[in-house]
Design a protein around this motif. Structure first.
Motif, PDB file in Angstrom:
ATOM      1  N   GLY A 119       0.674  -1.163   0.005  1.00 28.47           N
ATOM      2  CA  GLY A 119       0.051   0.131  -0.011  1.00 28.47           C
ATOM      3  C   GLY A 119       0.884   1.250  -0.039  1.00 28.47           C
ATOM      4  N   GLU A 120       2.075   1.103   0.806  1.00 27.23           N
ATOM      5  CA  GLU A 120       2.837   2.298   0.624  1.00 27.23           C
ATOM      6  C   GLU A 120       3.569   2.523  -0.652  1.00 27.23           C
ATOM      7  OE1 GLU A 120       4.243   2.624   5.385  1.00 27.23           O
ATOM      8  OE2 GLU A 120       5.369   1.166   4.007  1.00 27.23           O
ATOM      9  N   PRO A 123      -9.552  -1.905   3.468  1.00 27.00           N
ATOM     10  CA  PRO A 123      -9.710  -0.457   3.995  1.00 27.00           C
ATOM     11  C   PRO A 123      -8.714   0.358   3.247  1.00 27.00           C
ATOM     12  CG  PRO A 123      -9.659  -2.308   5.670  1.00 27.00           C
ATOM     13  CD  PRO A 123      -9.554  -2.853   4.344  1.00 27.00           C
ATOM     14  N   LEU A 124      -7.538  -0.021   2.966  1.00 22.42           N
ATOM     15  CA  LEU A 124      -6.712   0.705   2.132  1.00 22.42           C
ATOM     16  C   LEU A 124      -7.255   1.176   0.733  1.00 22.42           C
ATOM     17  CD1 LEU A 124      -3.898   2.407   2.035  1.00 22.42           C
ATOM     18  CD2 LEU A 124      -2.936   0.041   1.452  1.00 22.42           C
ATOM     19  N   ALA A 125      -7.868   0.156   0.186  1.00 22.34           N
ATOM     20  CA  ALA A 125      -8.429   0.349  -1.179  1.00 22.34           C
ATOM     21  C   ALA A 125      -9.239   1.549  -1.210  1.00 22.34           C
ATOM     22  CB  ALA A 125      -9.308  -0.733  -1.713  1.00 22.34           C
ATOM     23  N   ARG A 126     -10.196   1.712  -0.075  1.00 28.90           N
ATOM     24  CA  ARG A 126     -11.167   2.777   0.129  1.00 28.90           C
ATOM     25  C   ARG A 126     -10.409   4.099   0.405  1.00 28.90           C
ATOM     26  NH1 ARG A 126     -13.972  -1.120   2.856  1.00 28.90           N
ATOM     27  NH2 ARG A 126     -13.045  -0.596   5.102  1.00 28.90           N
ATOM     28  N   ARG A 127      -9.444   4.126   1.044  1.00 26.75           N
ATOM     29  CA  ARG A 127      -8.379   5.314   1.304  1.00 26.75           C
ATOM     30  C   ARG A 127      -7.727   5.740   0.038  1.00 26.75           C
ATOM     31  NH1 ARG A 127      -3.161   5.803   5.663  1.00 26.75           N
ATOM     32  NH2 ARG A 127      -2.892   8.130   5.070  1.00 26.75           N
ATOM     33  N   LEU A 128      -7.323   4.629  -1.017  1.00 26.20           N
ATOM     34  CA  LEU A 128      -6.907   5.342  -2.022  1.00 26.20           C
ATOM     35  C   LEU A 128      -7.809   5.850  -3.048  1.00 26.20           C
ATOM     36  CD1 LEU A 128      -4.501   2.126  -2.763  1.00 26.20           C
ATOM     37  CD2 LEU A 128      -3.842   4.403  -2.096  1.00 26.20           C
ATOM     38  N   ILE A 137     -10.803  10.495  -5.568  1.00 26.50           N
ATOM     39  CA  ILE A 137     -11.787  11.512  -5.389  1.00 26.50           C
ATOM     40  C   ILE A 137     -11.473  12.873  -5.161  1.00 26.50           C
ATOM     41  CG2 ILE A 137     -14.079  11.825  -4.280  1.00 26.50           C
ATOM     42  CD1 ILE A 137     -14.511   8.920  -3.981  1.00 26.50           C
ATOM     43  N   GLU A 138     -10.555  13.251  -4.115  1.00 27.52           N
ATOM     44  CA  GLU A 138     -10.019  14.274  -3.727  1.00 27.52           C
ATOM     45  C   GLU A 138      -9.182  14.949  -4.857  1.00 27.52           C
ATOM     46  OE1 GLU A 138      -9.400  17.951  -1.540  1.00 27.52           O
ATOM     47  OE2 GLU A 138     -10.973  16.309  -1.282  1.00 27.52           O
ATOM     48  N   LEU A 139      -8.502  14.279  -5.629  1.00 26.74           N
ATOM     49  CA  LEU A 139      -7.842  14.827  -6.730  1.00 26.74           C
ATOM     50  C   LEU A 139      -8.605  15.175  -7.650  1.00 26.74           C
ATOM     51  CD1 LEU A 139      -4.963  15.145  -8.135  1.00 26.74           C
ATOM     52  CD2 LEU A 139      -5.227  12.587  -8.869  1.00 26.74           C
ATOM     53  N   ASN A 140      -9.729  14.525  -8.100  1.00 30.14           N
ATOM     54  CA  ASN A 140     -10.798  14.831  -9.004  1.00 30.14           C
ATOM     55  C   ASN A 140     -11.523  16.139  -8.686  1.00 30.14           C
ATOM     56  OD1 ASN A 140     -13.847  14.112  -9.746  1.00 30.14           O
ATOM     57  ND2 ASN A 140     -12.455  14.104 -11.705  1.00 30.14           N
TER      58      ASN A 140
END
Length: 219
Positions: A141-142, A171-176, A181-184
């Motif tokens: 993930g890192e 959980p990490l998939a949701r964080r990514l 989404i924020e980038l968009n």
């Protein structure tokens, strides 16, 4: 920003991998690219990133016909398109900080001119405390977040991501996904190639589905 019209692709004398593919990537848009393994998702991303030429059809990139872009001009266009590869492609002998800053260093920028941007971006993806770590000691993930940060450091207008959550837990998939989404939201168009149906259900976004070399679009 990018438009495909009746694009076809084959490798050598083999059968067409993609057939009569037509779609566009509008500014600030968000879309998923899905389909079974071997459907041609990675090939389509390579066409979007201008690392492949189509066998036939039209690709228009930022107002230019793909066929009119010379090899010397390709880097200028690719800087406007960030890409996160499925295998990360980090350099093991460089720190996290150095991997993210590498695209700017290659362009001839001084470290003093980009150091602050790299540090801020690493904090944004949750790696502010891993700047000096080498890739071999990072988790999957890192590494994925380092690859995302490296793709973003040149502030691309479009971000392409090839199975960005394929090697991480839910959980990490949701964080990514929240990062994308924020980038968009900040203005970057996003294209995520994935087979993860649960991931796609979390966002109200266009779905482009590849099957047998053809593309169906569901808005």
């Amino acid at each position: 920003m990018i438009r495909f019209e009746n694009v076809g692709l084959r490798y050598g004398m083999g059968p067409e991998i993609l057939r009569d593919v037509s779609f566009s990537i509008p500014q600030r848009s968000f879309q998923f690219l899905s389909g079974p393994s071997g459907a041609g998702k990675t090939s389509l991303l390579r066409l979007l990133f201008l690392s492949l030429k189509p066998t036939r059809g039209l690709i228009n990139v930022f107002g230019r016909d793909r066929t009119s872009i010379s090899r010397a001009d390709l880097p200028l266009f690719r800087r406007r398109i960030g890409i996160v590869f499925q295998d990360f492609r980090l350099l093991d002998h460089m720190t996290t900080y150095e991997n993210v800053g590498l695209p700017l260093r290659v362009r001839g920028r001084s470290e003093a001119s980009y150091r602050g941007d790299v540090i801020e971006l690493l904090k944004w993806v949750g790696l502010g405390d891993r700047m000096h770590a080498m890739p071999p000691v990072l988790s999957g993930g890192e590494k994925q977040r380092v690859a995302i940060a490296r793709a973003l450091i040149e502030q691309p207008e479009i971000l392409l991501a090839d199975e960005p959550t394929g090697n991480v837990d839910p959980p990490l998939a949701r964080r990514l996904l929240r990062l994308f989404i924020e980038l968009n939201r900040l203005g970057t168009a996003v294209v995520i190639a994935t087979h993860d149906l649960a991931l796609m259900e979390q966002v109200d976004a266009r779905r482009m589905i590849l099957s047998d070399g053809r593309l169906d679009i569901h808005d």
